[in-house]
Design a protein around this motif. Structure first.
Motif: not given
Length: 158
Positions: A12-13, A40-42, A63-66, A85-88
């Protein structure tokens, strides 16, 4: 012998997530494991009802921030020799962490925890606690003020 081939790091950074990431990076190096970073973007309305009466930033901003944070979450010097690997995704952190762990066949989830009191857990719940209880693979919880790795080559007096 324990085999760890893929480590899931939900983030969550926060400071707690950074501490967990440091553990996961060191474990990935020791076990030659792949890292899968997940954010995970809530929906902001879920945790900030006041947004119902204000215009929300566009979904793309979240999304861009994540994406930017995920790409820069692990320092370049720590990335050397690692497969990352990265994923949001949009959703519920607890649910989507478990879905990702299953889909990616994670051998270990490394998650930060705030170490809140019993009362705070009753009032707020805990994503880390829910993941520990429901995950099909082992979960390592890391507190930011907990024991930290000492990197090889560091002098005792540093």
């Amino acid at each position: 012998m324990i085999e760890i081939n893929k480590i899931l790091i939900p983030t969550d950074f926060s400071e707690t997530a950074q501490a967990a990431t440091q553990y996961a990076v060191e474990l990935a190096k020791k076990f030659d494991a792949k890292l899968h970073l997940l954010h995970v973007i809530e929906d902001p309305v879920v945790y900030m009802p006041m947004f119902e009466s204000y215009a929300l930033p566009p979904k793309e901003d979240f999304e861009n921030f994540a994406e930017t944070r995920l790409e820069n979450w692990i320092l370049d010097e720590d990335k050397e020799g690692l497969t990352i690997e990265t994923e949001w995704v949009h959703g519920n952190p607890f649910v989507d962490i478990l879905k990702c762990a299953k889909r990616e066949d994670a051998d270990l989830i490394v998650v930060g925890t705030h170490g809140r009191s019993f009362t705070a857990h009753l009032l707020l719940g805990s994503v880390a606690e829910k993941v520990v209880r429901k995950a099909k693979c082992p979960v390592l919880t890391v507190r930011p003020q907990g024991h930290q790795f000492i990197h090889p080559g560091m002098a005792d007096d540093e």
